[in-house]
Design a protein around this motif. Structure first.
Motif, short mmCIF file in Angstrom:
data_model
loop_
_atom_site.label_atom_id
_atom_site.label_comp_id
_atom_site.label_asym_id
_atom_site.label_seq_id
_atom_site.Cartn_x
_atom_site.Cartn_y
_atom_site.Cartn_z
N ARG A 189 35.31 78.11 32.32
CA ARG A 189 34.36 77.43 33.22
C ARG A 189 34.95 77.38 34.62
NH1 ARG A 189 33.71 71.82 30.28
NH2 ARG A 189 35.96 72.09 30.22
N PRO A 190 34.12 77.05 35.60
CA PRO A 190 34.65 76.96 36.97
C PRO A 190 35.74 75.92 37.13
CG PRO A 190 32.24 77.06 36.98
CD PRO A 190 32.66 76.88 35.56
N ALA A 191 35.72 74.89 36.30
CA ALA A 191 36.71 73.82 36.41
C ALA A 191 37.54 73.74 35.14
CB ALA A 191 36.03 72.47 36.66
N SER B 145 39.64 71.87 32.02
CA SER B 145 39.26 70.73 31.19
C SER B 145 39.84 69.45 31.79
CB SER B 145 39.80 70.93 29.77
OG SER B 145 41.21 70.82 29.76
N THR B 146 39.23 68.33 31.42
CA THR B 146 39.73 67.04 31.92
C THR B 146 41.16 66.78 31.44
OG1 THR B 146 38.66 65.96 30.04
CG2 THR B 146 37.43 66.02 32.11
N LEU C 99 43.45 68.79 33.77
CA LEU C 99 43.50 68.15 35.09
C LEU C 99 44.30 66.84 35.03
CD1 LEU C 99 39.82 68.69 36.33
CD2 LEU C 99 41.89 69.70 37.31
N THR D 175 40.56 78.21 42.15
CA THR D 175 39.59 77.15 42.42
C THR D 175 40.35 75.87 42.69
OG1 THR D 175 39.37 76.65 40.04
CG2 THR D 175 37.82 78.23 40.99
N HIS D 176 39.93 75.12 43.71
CA HIS D 176 40.63 73.91 44.13
C HIS D 176 39.82 72.69 43.70
CE1 HIS D 176 43.11 76.57 46.57
NE2 HIS D 176 41.99 77.11 47.03
N HIS D 177 40.51 71.70 43.16
CA HIS D 177 39.86 70.50 42.65
C HIS D 177 40.57 69.28 43.23
CE1 HIS D 177 37.89 73.22 39.82
NE2 HIS D 177 39.08 73.76 39.67
N THR E 144 45.39 67.42 44.98
CA THR E 144 44.61 68.63 44.70
C THR E 144 45.26 69.42 43.57
OG1 THR E 144 43.90 68.80 47.01
CG2 THR E 144 43.72 70.79 45.66
N THR F 30 44.97 73.10 41.81
CA THR F 30 44.42 74.45 41.96
C THR F 30 44.59 75.20 40.65
OG1 THR F 30 44.91 74.52 44.32
CG2 THR F 30 44.52 76.62 43.23
N ALA F 31 43.49 75.80 40.17
CA ALA F 31 43.51 76.59 38.94
C ALA F 31 43.53 78.07 39.30
CB ALA F 31 42.30 76.27 38.08
#
Length: 410
Positions: free
Chosen positions: A323-325, A327-328, A331, A359-361, A369, A371-372
């Motif tokens: 997925r774009p993000a 998993s919780t 993170l 991708t940055h979260h 932040t 980053t994945a």
């Protein structure tokens, strides 16, 4: 008495087979090897569990179940991950067509070919300190031991340095050659080669079963042994399985934990690039700064230090980023690492993903932040190492310095 031969792919729905209660008990005794669930018709479904290799399991009645765990990566790519070392131009030989789908035959054949090249140049000798009782004086007398004796002065307690092939490097190599020659699925020709190579190591004692590997120090004198010793240690370290509720047990086989393989490769390859930029990588350090009482222990895969201060943290994930993000759970794990280390930025590195590029979260209310990144492993070695260098560039760009500076390993 023999049982079924089961070949289980690492990914996908797995295989469905009829198994006796005896065979199910053998598989359940080592629960991490495969995921075993009931299937319709009284059968069982076996799915991969991030392991690769071949192992023969004994059932409670004494029968055998031969389990082949097939990795999703091509064997040639997996061998590169296993063999990679910084600054070493050696690369594993290409595997043959007969070995291309099976890991254990490829590893055994590679060990035989590499050992032959190494030993053709001569068996390494070294000095080993020996203490024994002799009818004559050799080397130095062990005065304290000799004075405690009553009666005749012979034999003499002496200590001397012996120039011998019975050194750590050869003991590791001999033990691995003997073990590989006994493993299941190794072709007859490879077995003969392995046993013939053992004959080159006359005067060398094999290691006791279950004994820890002796330490050896890389040097100019043993540099040519480096590639074959890495393979030998791999064979010896992959011989154990973890029975349910027990300590690791020696198994008749060869099993790799693929997340560990990915983590080690990332640590070595990324650390090699970052070292040239003045950044030191420390793997699997324990840190206790998440809670005030320091009761919570965290062990990040990789902490990056510049001038003794942590500047970034990296966690390796041998899974698909679908997925774009992330998993919780992933993170939250990185958030904990960054909080404990006082870092504003951390990185997740996945073995593959459905999209290219990082991708940055930004985690709300924290200023942190995550980053994945994805690092596809099924690519030629040069391309993979170039991707690692690009990953190092992206990580270095965020490694500006910590908010606070806990001591290394604290």
């Amino acid at each position: 008495m023999t049982g079924p031969d089961l070949t289980v792919p690492e990914t996908g729905p797995g295989i469905v087979r009829e198994l006796t209660g005896d065979q199910v008990a053998a598989l359940l005794a080592v629960p991490d090897l495969v995921r075993l669930t009931p299937a319709p018709g009284g059968r069982w479904r076996l799915r991969g569990n991030q392991k690769a290799g071949t192992v023969r399991l004994r059932t409670p009645s004494g029968a055998a179940v031969l389990l082949r765990l097939r990795p999703k990566l091509p064997v040639r790519d997996l061998l590169f991950l296993l063999s990679y070392a910084p600054g070493d131009p050696w690369r594993p030989d290409p595997v043959t067509a007969a070995e291309s789908d099976e890991l254990l035959p490829a590893v055994a054949s590679l060990l035989a070919r590499t050992a032959r090249r190494t030993l053709d140049a001569g068996v390494l000798h070294g000095y080993r300190t020996v203490e024994e009782d002799l009818p004559l004086v050799r080397g130095r007398i062990r005065t304290a031991d000799q004075l405690r004796r009553v009666g005749l002065p012979l034999p003499v307690a002496v200590r001397y340095d012996d120039h011998t092939p019975d050194i750590a490097e050869n003991r590791v190599l001999l033990t691995a050659l003997r073990l590989a020659a006994r493993l299941p699925d190794v072709p007859a020709g490879t077995r003969r080669s392995l046993r013939h190579l053992c004959d080159h190591l006359t005067g060398v004692r094999p290691l006791r079963a279950g004994a820890p590997l002796p330490r050896w120090t890389p040097s100019r004198l043993n540099a040519r042994y480096g590639p074959v010793l890495r393979l030998a240690e791999l064979v010896l370290s992959a011989r154990s399985v973890q029975p349910d509720g027990g300590a690791p047990a020696t198994a008749d086989g060869f099993v790799l934990d693929l997340p560990e393989v990915f983590e080690r490769f990332l640590t070595v390859a990324l650390g090699e690039v970052l070292a040239r930029r003045g950044i030191r990588c420390a793997g699997q350090e324990a840190h206790h700064r998440l809670d005030e009482a320091r009761l919570v222990r965290l062990r990040p895969d990789l902490v990056l230090y510049r001038a003794g201060r942590p500047v970034s943290v990296v966690d390796a994930k041998y899974v698909l980023l679908a997925r774009p993000a992330p998993s919780t759970g992933h993170l939250g794990q990185l958030l904990g690492y960054c909080t404990a280390l006082g870092l504003p930025h951390g990185h997740l590195v996945y073995a593959s993903g459905v999209q290219e590029g990082p991708t940055h979260h930004i985690i709300r209310r924290t200023g942190i932040t995550v980053t994945a990144h994805t690092l596809g492993l099924a690519r030629p070695p040069a391309e993979l190492l170039a991707a690692v260098a690009d990953l190092a560039d992206r990580i270095t760009a965020t490694a500006s310095g910590p908010v606070s500076a806990p001591a290394s390993g604290s």
